[in-house]
Design a protein around this motif. Sequence first.
Motif, PDB file in Angstrom:
ATOM      1  N   ARG A 103      -4.534   0.016  -4.068  1.00  0.00           N
ATOM      2  CA  ARG A 103      -3.310  -0.765  -3.884  1.00  0.00           C
ATOM      3  C   ARG A 103      -2.157  -0.063  -4.605  1.00  0.00           C
ATOM      4  O   ARG A 103      -2.375   0.953  -5.296  1.00  0.00           O
ATOM      5  CB  ARG A 103      -3.516  -2.190  -4.397  1.00  0.00           C
ATOM      6  CG  ARG A 103      -4.197  -2.283  -5.742  1.00  0.00           C
ATOM      7  CD  ARG A 103      -4.389  -3.732  -6.168  1.00  0.00           C
ATOM      8  NE  ARG A 103      -4.487  -3.782  -7.614  1.00  0.00           N
ATOM      9  CZ  ARG A 103      -5.632  -3.850  -8.294  1.00  0.00           C
ATOM     10  NH1 ARG A 103      -6.779  -3.931  -7.673  1.00  0.00           N
ATOM     11  NH2 ARG A 103      -5.619  -3.857  -9.606  1.00  0.00           N
ATOM     12  N   ARG A 104      -0.951  -0.571  -4.437  1.00  0.00           N
ATOM     13  CA  ARG A 104       0.256   0.087  -4.984  1.00  0.00           C
ATOM     14  C   ARG A 104       0.168   0.331  -6.497  1.00  0.00           C
ATOM     15  O   ARG A 104       0.728   1.303  -7.001  1.00  0.00           O
ATOM     16  CB  ARG A 104       1.517  -0.736  -4.659  1.00  0.00           C
ATOM     17  CG  ARG A 104       1.925  -0.692  -3.182  1.00  0.00           C
ATOM     18  CD  ARG A 104       2.552   0.655  -2.787  1.00  0.00           C
ATOM     19  NE  ARG A 104       2.301   0.916  -1.364  1.00  0.00           N
ATOM     20  CZ  ARG A 104       2.548   2.076  -0.770  1.00  0.00           C
ATOM     21  NH1 ARG A 104       3.023   3.103  -1.454  1.00  0.00           N
ATOM     22  NH2 ARG A 104       2.290   2.235   0.510  1.00  0.00           N
ATOM     23  N   GLU A 105      -0.519  -0.567  -7.210  1.00  0.00           N
ATOM     24  CA  GLU A 105      -0.669  -0.399  -8.674  1.00  0.00           C
ATOM     25  C   GLU A 105      -1.340   0.927  -9.043  1.00  0.00           C
ATOM     26  O   GLU A 105      -1.250   1.372 -10.186  1.00  0.00           O
ATOM     27  CB  GLU A 105      -1.562  -1.518  -9.215  1.00  0.00           C
ATOM     28  CG  GLU A 105      -0.824  -2.702  -9.795  1.00  0.00           C
ATOM     29  CD  GLU A 105      -1.807  -3.758 -10.268  1.00  0.00           C
ATOM     30  OE1 GLU A 105      -2.801  -4.015  -9.540  1.00  0.00           O
ATOM     31  OE2 GLU A 105      -1.581  -4.298 -11.357  1.00  0.00           O
ATOM     32  N   HIS A 106      -2.063   1.516  -8.095  1.00  0.00           N
ATOM     33  CA  HIS A 106      -2.784   2.769  -8.375  1.00  0.00           C
ATOM     34  C   HIS A 106      -1.944   4.006  -8.066  1.00  0.00           C
ATOM     35  O   HIS A 106      -2.450   5.122  -8.110  1.00  0.00           O
ATOM     36  CB  HIS A 106      -4.071   2.826  -7.525  1.00  0.00           C
ATOM     37  CG  HIS A 106      -5.036   1.717  -7.786  1.00  0.00           C
ATOM     38  ND1 HIS A 106      -5.665   1.019  -6.780  1.00  0.00           N
ATOM     39  CD2 HIS A 106      -5.492   1.167  -8.945  1.00  0.00           C
ATOM     40  CE1 HIS A 106      -6.467   0.100  -7.311  1.00  0.00           C
ATOM     41  NE2 HIS A 106      -6.375   0.177  -8.616  1.00  0.00           N
ATOM     42  N   ALA A 107      -0.646   3.817  -7.770  1.00  0.00           N
ATOM     43  CA  ALA A 107       0.170   4.931  -7.259  1.00  0.00           C
ATOM     44  C   ALA A 107       0.530   5.971  -8.321  1.00  0.00           C
ATOM     45  O   ALA A 107       0.673   5.667  -9.505  1.00  0.00           O
ATOM     46  CB  ALA A 107       1.453   4.386  -6.632  1.00  0.00           C
TER      47      ALA A 107
END
Lengths: 145, 145, 145, 145
Positions: free
Chosen positions: A48-52
């Motif tokens: 998810r975006r948190e892992h970007a």
Amino acid sequence: MESKNLGIEDKLFNYIIGTGEEMPFYNLLGVRISAVGPGYAELSVTTRREHANPLGTVHGGLLLTMADGSMGNAIRSLGMIGITVDFSTAMIAPAPFGEEIVAQGRVLKAGRNMIFAESKVYAGDKLLADTRGTFYRTTDINIKE
Amino acid sequence: MESKNLGIEDKLFNYIIGTGEEMPFYNLLGVRISAVGPGYAELSVTTRREHANPLGTVHGGLLLTMADGSMGNAIRSLGMIGITVDFSTAMIAPAPFGEEIVAQGRVLKAGRNMIFAESKVYAGDKLLADTRGTFYRTTDINIKE
Amino acid sequence: MESKNLGIEDKLFNYIIGTGEEMPFYNLLGVRISAVGPGYAELSVTTRREHANPLGTVHGGLLLTMADGSMGNAIRSLGMIGITVDFSTAMIAPAPFGEEIVAQGRVLKAGRNMIFAESKVYAGDKLLADTRGTFYRTTDINIKE
Amino acid sequence: MESKNLGIEDKLFNYIIGTGEEMPFYNLLGVRISAVGPGYAELSVTTRREHANPLGTVHGGLLLTMADGSMGNAIRSLGMIGITVDFSTAMIAPAPFGEEIVAQGRVLKAGRNMIFAESKVYAGDKLLADTRGTFYRTTDINIKE
């Protein structure tokens, strides 16, 4: 989603899954232990975006963490505890968002002092990362009744 | 805490620090870019229980992530962008909780196609992890006014 | 002993075997290319006292050389030339004297710029060394008629 | 050329240099131990056509062997014996013929069970290879009078 027991003793399986569920770093990242067999463990995450990272793909650190954890738990499936001493990864392809990423850890050789393992991280059947890890064997797992 | 500019152009420094502050994976882990110089970058984190592994110490994945990021930003300090292709770490000592951990990334050689870097992760003056990374050079950084 | 063609074009096979036979470093060590297939190559050596290290076993450098060469030739079996940029090995067991040692190199992914490969070195069915290599792709092989 | 003692006990220095001179694999390759100090060792070779790979430069296996040996002897300079368990190298630049190549091995940390070391291989002041090695500590050196 339920974790799969691919052929180890139930007591050891429940112990490994239980410590995974209570593990702060896995919970922070959304990583779970999805399967355990003899000398084998799988870790899964939905990206998810948190892992970007700054390049707009998943940060390599997530894949490195999953590779390390899949090997550590593959070792625990043998009733052993190993501390990572060396860790080496080829980053073959970037991980996309919103997909299930799976790290498959396997023990190559469990010696008296050193344990050698490998991990392959996939998105579907696409290989993202290929890892080798070397572990120092400490004590064995002793599950209290 | 303010990030230190150890000698690169202000515009590039502000760009690097800015992308670090907006980066989802760093924010999730509590990691920040604490210093940038020519061919050099430091990442810092204060370790806490959320970073724990099943052995009761900090998960190696946090150190691996910081090592990777410190090398990536050391490359960006030269105005270049590099994608990690190979990554190898010796895990020398476990990281304690409640301490400041610093990853120091340095570019060893920036070639036309490949960039070689190293990172050392410390708690105070204690070496925790020693990393080498190999990066494929893509485009250069182009900061819009 | 004859080298085995496991399924590549004869012209390319003969080219690869021929360069191996003329290669000074292989001749110095007694190493030969024993099999080549698509994305695969095997190097073989019979270990002897000349290969000894101070501990009275075969020097790890021989296994490292064979691992590197088996991956380089696996890449050449695809008609490509790759330069080693990163190389990482677990030394799992010492190599005995007077035995046939075989390094099996395999290409994991051949991208436009980077090629990823692995090699496993065996004495019989005993795994001695497990290697990963990352290569920069230069030109393709062009065999003159 | 004489080997330099950079500050260890003469008895240990003579022992290390002596085993190097009698070592079959070093003699085969033309490699010698050129300096030893506390936690440090240098291996040297003059590259020649016998060391060639199919690309017309020095085979990477020579540099890998020297890196491994420089770390192993750096460990012996502390009176310890270590067996290589993990070995990882960045191949930064190709080695030319007819030049003196020097591998500088250094111990980073000698623990009770594991020893961590690094090696840098140079031609003059040009860095050719950057290596990390992890070693399992066996017995200590015991020199008979």
